[in-house]
Design an enzyme around this catalytic site. Structure first.
Site, PDB file in Angstrom:
ATOM      1  N   ARG A  16       0.352  -1.243  -0.011  1.00 20.04           N
ATOM      2  CA  ARG A  16       0.251  -0.046   0.189  1.00 20.04           C
ATOM      3  C   ARG A  16       0.784   1.266  -0.202  1.00 20.04           C
ATOM      4  NH1 ARG A  16      -3.011  -0.721   4.503  1.00 20.04           N
ATOM      5  NH2 ARG A  16      -1.326   0.683   5.849  1.00 20.04           N
ATOM      6  N   SER A 104      -8.299  -0.585   0.003  1.00 17.66           N
ATOM      7  CA  SER A 104      -9.290  -0.123   1.729  1.00 17.66           C
ATOM      8  C   SER A 104      -9.981   1.067   1.597  1.00 17.66           C
ATOM      9  CB  SER A 104      -8.497  -0.940   2.664  1.00 17.66           C
ATOM     10  OG  SER A 104      -9.514  -1.092   3.493  1.00 17.66           O
ATOM     11  N   HIS A 105     -10.248   1.095   3.314  1.00 22.22           N
ATOM     12  CA  HIS A 105     -10.294   2.285   3.798  1.00 22.22           C
ATOM     13  C   HIS A 105      -9.486   4.036   3.866  1.00 22.22           C
ATOM     14  CE1 HIS A 105      -8.070   0.126   6.614  1.00 22.22           C
ATOM     15  NE2 HIS A 105      -8.377   1.840   7.437  1.00 22.22           N
ATOM     16  N   LYS A 114      -3.957  -6.651  -2.386  1.00 27.94           N
ATOM     17  CA  LYS A 114      -4.318  -7.653  -1.713  1.00 27.94           C
ATOM     18  C   LYS A 114      -3.965  -8.646  -2.119  1.00 27.94           C
ATOM     19  CE  LYS A 114      -7.603  -5.307   1.703  1.00 27.94           C
ATOM     20  NZ  LYS A 114      -8.980  -5.143   2.342  1.00 27.94           N
ATOM     21  N   ASP A 238     -16.971  -0.395   4.546  1.00 26.65           N
ATOM     22  CA  ASP A 238     -14.999  -0.101   4.067  1.00 26.65           C
ATOM     23  C   ASP A 238     -15.061   0.761   2.584  1.00 26.65           C
ATOM     24  OD1 ASP A 238     -15.031  -2.646   2.978  1.00 26.65           O
ATOM     25  OD2 ASP A 238     -12.624  -2.167   3.850  1.00 26.65           O
ATOM     26  N   ASP A 240     -13.470  -1.328  -0.295  1.00 23.24           N
ATOM     27  CA  ASP A 240     -13.650  -1.865  -0.482  1.00 23.24           C
ATOM     28  C   ASP A 240     -14.488  -3.958  -0.690  1.00 23.24           C
ATOM     29  OD1 ASP A 240     -12.159  -3.330   1.358  1.00 23.24           O
ATOM     30  OD2 ASP A 240     -11.356  -4.703   0.174  1.00 23.24           O
ATOM     31  N   ASP A 242     -15.742  -5.170   2.586  1.00 24.22           N
ATOM     32  CA  ASP A 242     -14.777  -6.506   3.300  1.00 24.22           C
ATOM     33  C   ASP A 242     -14.825  -6.082   4.753  1.00 24.22           C
ATOM     34  OD1 ASP A 242     -12.871  -4.980   3.441  1.00 24.22           O
ATOM     35  OD2 ASP A 242     -10.959  -6.258   2.881  1.00 24.22           O
ATOM     36  N   ARG A 243     -15.002  -4.712   5.635  1.00 23.24           N
ATOM     37  CA  ARG A 243     -15.409  -4.649   6.825  1.00 23.24           C
ATOM     38  C   ARG A 243     -16.732  -3.990   6.781  1.00 23.24           C
ATOM     39  NH1 ARG A 243     -12.180  -1.136   9.536  1.00 23.24           N
ATOM     40  NH2 ARG A 243     -11.780   0.224   7.864  1.00 23.24           N
ATOM     41  N   HIS A 325     -13.906  -7.289  10.394  1.00 23.60           N
ATOM     42  CA  HIS A 325     -13.795  -8.171   9.527  1.00 23.60           C
ATOM     43  C   HIS A 325     -14.527  -9.095   9.737  1.00 23.60           C
ATOM     44  CE1 HIS A 325     -10.621  -6.399   6.769  1.00 23.60           C
ATOM     45  NE2 HIS A 325     -10.305  -5.743   7.961  1.00 23.60           N
TER      46      HIS A 325
END
Length: 460
Positions: A16, A104-105, A114, A238, A240, A242-243, A325
């Site tokens: 990242r 992501s966030h 990822k 979030d 993407d 996944d949260r 998650h």
């Protein structure tokens, strides 16, 4: 001149960085070469590739595809999808090989990667090993192809076939202009929900609020809309997908460790005695609830890739962490999937004769803090924790957990200090039965931390 891959972009859970500052097309293509070579050595022939809605996503996705193809891999291009769809495609189409281009966030100027190889979500040494592989030129060569593959419909159908709602729910869905907007409202409608959409248009600038449901300020719009519309529950995703974040009908956040109590009770009703895994930042009430429901609680390291690996190693049916998650291996694939978690929560709420308000209100609670951070220079948090670990005798009377930082559990609460794996900082969290207990535990931690570093500024 050989391209240099900055060490700073290789993190514990992913790759990242700020786009244009050591992380851009050349670096992503090089990482694709290294990742593809690793996958080829493990026998892979194809790999799934997806991206979130960030403005830099299309060009970085092309760069990753080029790198992967140069090793001889066939690239299955999923387009713009939530990360769980990439994981789903990796599990069902490519023997566990996949790459998600996602920040992501993080803020809009960030992006990242990822990665999965052979069903393993890469973390730690496996990620830094890609940098070494590229620097040592241990790269495979080939001519792979790239083709568009649509799996979103199959993904939706798979969830709908698994989830059964016993009554209709009114839900508000806040996707924060992230990639979950392409599927989350549709999924919930197919499950029979009345859906109110909030910021579901994918926009990589994130013009309304930051797509991070772990921060209370990012739930404010959702909370107001849920309370105003009379919805039964609010879901926040979030960047993407996944949260998951959740708010009650009254607009109050239900933090992930309390949601885990609901998920654990449900899973344990079908899997009595099973192990339930959660990270060191979660409430002490969670372990108590797992035991009361007939399960075996296990506290583990923070990090989505680390929890996934532990879930797989122990064959546990459920894991979760404070960041939002959730990992269901019972009825699902064991990867973190906020859309599926929202569907499972909807199923639990409709199976209960109580109203959602009553279900959430009945969850055991305590006085606790959000995550507190102490910012430091690079390398300082690790040195601090080494020194603090030598002073654990100052936590007399506590049960210590040292798998990830130092967590001290007392009879009436606990405190935690650990190194962040994403920024050069310490992360702290506290919980107690009452305010006096919280203050006493914080005072103990303050004493120990100031003994390590006199004059340290603490946010409590």
């Amino acid at each position: 001149m050989t391209l240099e891959l900055p060490e700073t972009i290789f993190r514990t859970y992913d790759v990242r960085g700020v786009v244009g500052e050591g992380f851009d097309v050349p670096q992503v293509e090089a990482i694709g070469r290294a990742l593809g070579s690793e996958a080829r050595e493990r026998g892979a022939t194809r790999i799934a590739l997806g991206r979130d809605g960030r403005l830099s996503g299309p060009r970085l996705m092309d760069a990753m595809a080029a790198g992967l193809q140069a090793t001889g891999l066939e690239v299955l291009d999923l387009g713009c999808v939530p990360t769980p769809v990439l994981y789903f495609a990796a599990h069902t189409r490519t023997d566990g090989n996949g790459v998600m281009v996602t920040g992501s966030h993080n803020p809009p100027d960030y992006n990242g990667l990822k990665m999965m190889v052979g069903g393993e979500t890469l973390s730690g040494d496996a990620i830094t090993g890609l940098r070494r592989r590229f620097r040592e030129n241990r790269l495979t060569s080939g001519r792979g192809g790239r083709r568009d593959v649509a799996v979103s419909e199959e993904y939706l159908q798979r969830i709908v076939s698994d989830i059964s709602l016993r009554r209709r729910l009114k839900v508000v869905v806040d996707c924060g202009n992230g990639a979950a907007g392409v599927l989350a409202p549709e999924l919930l409608r197919r499950l029979g929900c009345e859906v109110v959409e909030l910021f579901c248009e994918v926009d990589g600038r994130f013009p309304n609020h930051h797509p991070d449901p772990s921060q209370p300020e990012n739930l404010a719009d959702l909370a107001r809309t849920v309370a105003r519309s009379g919805a039964h529950v609010g879901f926040a995703f979030d960047g993407d997908g996944d949260r998951l974040g959740v708010v009650t009908p009254e607009g109050k956040p239900v933090w992930p460790d309390r949601l885990m109590i609901l998920f654990a009770r449900d899973v344990l009703s079908r899997r009595p005695g099973a192990k339930i895994i959660y990270d060191v930042k979660c409430s002490g009430r969670l372990g108590d609830a797992v035991r009361a429901a007939g399960g075996t609680p296990e506290m583990w390291l923070t990090g989505h890739s680390l929890l996934k690996a532990r879930l797989k190693a122990t064959a546990a049916p459920l894991a979760g962490e404070m960041s939002g998650h959730f990992f269901f291996a019972e009825r699902w694939y064991g990867f973190d999937d906020a859309l599926y978690a929202a569907a499972r929560l909807a199923e639990i709420l409709t199976a209960d004769i109580r109203s959602p308000s009553e279900v959430f209100a009945a969850l055991p609670d305590a006085i606790n803090t959000p995550e507190l951070r102490v910012e430091m220079a690079e390398g300082e948090p690790q040195c601090f924790m080494e020194a603090l670990s030598a002073r654990t005798g100052m936590f007399a009377g506590a049960q210590l957990t040292t798998i990830d930082g130092v967590r001290a559990d007392f009879a009436d609460g606990w405190g935690l200090v650990r190194c962040s794996n994403t920024t050069p900082s310490l992360v702290l969290r506290f919980e107690a039965d009452d305010a006096s207990g919280l203050h006493r535990i914080q005072a103990r931690f303050r004493q120990v931390m100031q003994d390590v570093q006199p004059g340290i500024e603490l946010p409590f």
